[in-house]
Design a protein around this motif. Structure first.
Motif, short mmCIF file in Angstrom:
data_model
loop_
_atom_site.label_atom_id
_atom_site.label_comp_id
_atom_site.label_asym_id
_atom_site.label_seq_id
_atom_site.Cartn_x
_atom_site.Cartn_y
_atom_site.Cartn_z
N PHE A 161 3.50 2.85 -9.90
CA PHE A 161 2.16 2.34 -10.18
C PHE A 161 1.42 3.40 -10.98
O PHE A 161 1.80 4.57 -10.98
CB PHE A 161 1.41 1.97 -8.90
CG PHE A 161 1.15 3.11 -7.97
CD1 PHE A 161 -0.02 3.87 -8.05
CD2 PHE A 161 2.08 3.44 -6.99
CE1 PHE A 161 -0.24 4.92 -7.19
CE2 PHE A 161 1.85 4.49 -6.11
CZ PHE A 161 0.69 5.24 -6.21
N ASN B 243 -2.39 5.11 -11.71
CA ASN B 243 -3.74 5.27 -11.16
C ASN B 243 -4.39 6.49 -11.80
O ASN B 243 -3.82 7.59 -11.77
CB ASN B 243 -3.68 5.43 -9.64
CG ASN B 243 -5.05 5.49 -9.02
OD1 ASN B 243 -5.85 4.58 -9.19
ND2 ASN B 243 -5.32 6.57 -8.30
N SER B 244 -5.56 6.32 -12.39
CA SER B 244 -6.37 7.41 -12.94
C SER B 244 -5.59 8.34 -13.87
O SER B 244 -5.69 9.56 -13.76
CB SER B 244 -7.00 8.23 -11.80
OG SER B 244 -7.84 7.41 -11.03
N GLN C 160 0.82 -1.20 0.00
CA GLN C 160 0.00 0.00 0.00
C GLN C 160 0.86 1.26 0.00
O GLN C 160 1.80 1.38 0.78
CB GLN C 160 -0.90 0.01 1.24
CG GLN C 160 -1.75 1.25 1.36
CD GLN C 160 -2.72 1.14 2.49
OE1 GLN C 160 -3.76 0.53 2.35
NE2 GLN C 160 -2.40 1.74 3.63
N GLY D 249 0.16 -4.48 -9.74
CA GLY D 249 -0.14 -3.05 -9.83
C GLY D 249 1.10 -2.22 -9.57
O GLY D 249 1.23 -1.12 -10.08
N ARG E 22 1.15 8.37 -13.39
CA ARG E 22 2.17 7.42 -12.94
C ARG E 22 2.83 8.01 -11.70
O ARG E 22 3.33 9.13 -11.71
CB ARG E 22 3.23 7.17 -13.99
CG ARG E 22 4.37 6.26 -13.47
CD ARG E 22 5.49 6.07 -14.48
NE ARG E 22 5.01 5.44 -15.68
CZ ARG E 22 4.88 4.11 -15.86
NH1 ARG E 22 5.23 3.29 -14.90
NH2 ARG E 22 4.44 3.63 -16.99
N TYR E 23 2.81 7.24 -10.63
CA TYR E 23 3.46 7.60 -9.37
C TYR E 23 4.74 6.79 -9.27
O TYR E 23 4.70 5.56 -9.40
CB TYR E 23 2.55 7.28 -8.18
CG TYR E 23 1.28 8.09 -8.16
CD1 TYR E 23 1.17 9.19 -7.32
CD2 TYR E 23 0.20 7.76 -8.98
CE1 TYR E 23 0.00 9.94 -7.29
CE2 TYR E 23 -0.96 8.52 -8.97
CZ TYR E 23 -1.05 9.60 -8.12
OH TYR E 23 -2.21 10.34 -8.10
N SER F 171 -2.07 -2.74 -3.78
CA SER F 171 -1.88 -3.76 -4.80
C SER F 171 -3.19 -4.50 -5.01
O SER F 171 -4.03 -4.59 -4.12
CB SER F 171 -0.75 -4.73 -4.41
OG SER F 171 -1.03 -5.36 -3.18
N LYS F 172 -3.34 -5.02 -6.20
CA LYS F 172 -4.61 -5.64 -6.57
C LYS F 172 -4.77 -7.05 -6.02
O LYS F 172 -5.84 -7.62 -6.05
CB LYS F 172 -4.74 -5.63 -8.09
CG LYS F 172 -4.69 -4.21 -8.62
CD LYS F 172 -4.93 -4.11 -10.08
CE LYS F 172 -4.81 -2.73 -10.63
NZ LYS F 172 -4.47 -1.64 -9.83
N TYR G 26 -3.26 3.87 -2.50
CA TYR G 26 -3.26 2.94 -3.62
C TYR G 26 -2.75 1.61 -3.09
O TYR G 26 -1.70 1.56 -2.44
CB TYR G 26 -2.36 3.43 -4.76
CG TYR G 26 -2.36 2.49 -5.94
CD1 TYR G 26 -3.37 2.54 -6.90
CD2 TYR G 26 -1.36 1.54 -6.09
CE1 TYR G 26 -3.38 1.67 -7.97
CE2 TYR G 26 -1.37 0.66 -7.16
CZ TYR G 26 -2.37 0.73 -8.10
OH TYR G 26 -2.38 -0.14 -9.16
#
Length: 147
Positions: free
Chosen positions: A84, A86-87, A44, A66, A90-91, A59-60, A57
């Motif tokens: 990762f 998300n939306s 996380q 992810g 890229r982070y 992990s899946k 965020y």
């Protein structure tokens, strides 16, 4: 309040508590506190500010899907990234060393506009990103590779 956060980070880092054993990255940035940790087999990423979670965020699955990593190393140089998507962003949590200079933090890139914002760590409590190389999939789309 800032003194309390700093003391908490130092205590976690020095004491080696069970919290620290599950944490891979912890630092304070201008945007808040970044934490990358594992709980019950799930990885996380959390950004919190003023003791409130601003962004999470996870992990899946329990295989950390992810999240991906990159690692590049040569004489007096070492780059390690965990990223990762998300939306549409890229982070990338980074830990870099080059010619006796260290930098850590997170970069956030808008995938459409390619605009990048970098938030450097002001205070680093934990940096165990490299421990994730055995647990994450290599991001083969990155030029850094996965040495």
């Amino acid at each position: 309040m800032r003194h309390y956060k700093l003391m908490t980070l130092i205590a976690i880092f020095l004491c080696g508590s069970s919290f620290a054993n599950d944490s891979y990255f912890l630092c304070d940035t201008a945007k808040g506190t970044i934490k990358l940790d594992e709980s019950k087999g799930v990885l996380q990423y959390t950004l919190s500010k003023d003791n409130k979670n601003e962004f999470n965020y996870t992990s899946k699955a329990n295989d950390f899907s992810g999240f991906k990593y990159n690692h590049y190393s040569r004489f007096q140089t070492d780059y390690f990234n965990v990223s990762f998507i998300n939306s549409g962003y890229r982070y990338t949590i980074f830990s870099n060393y080059e010619d006796e200079h260290e930098s850590r933090g997170v970069s956030v890139t808008n995938l459409k506009s390619k605009k990048e914002s970098v938030y450097d760590c002001k205070v680093v409590g934990i940096d165990r990103l490299s421990d994730l190389s055995a647990k994450l999939t290599c991001d083969k789309d990155s030029a850094l590779g996965c040495e």
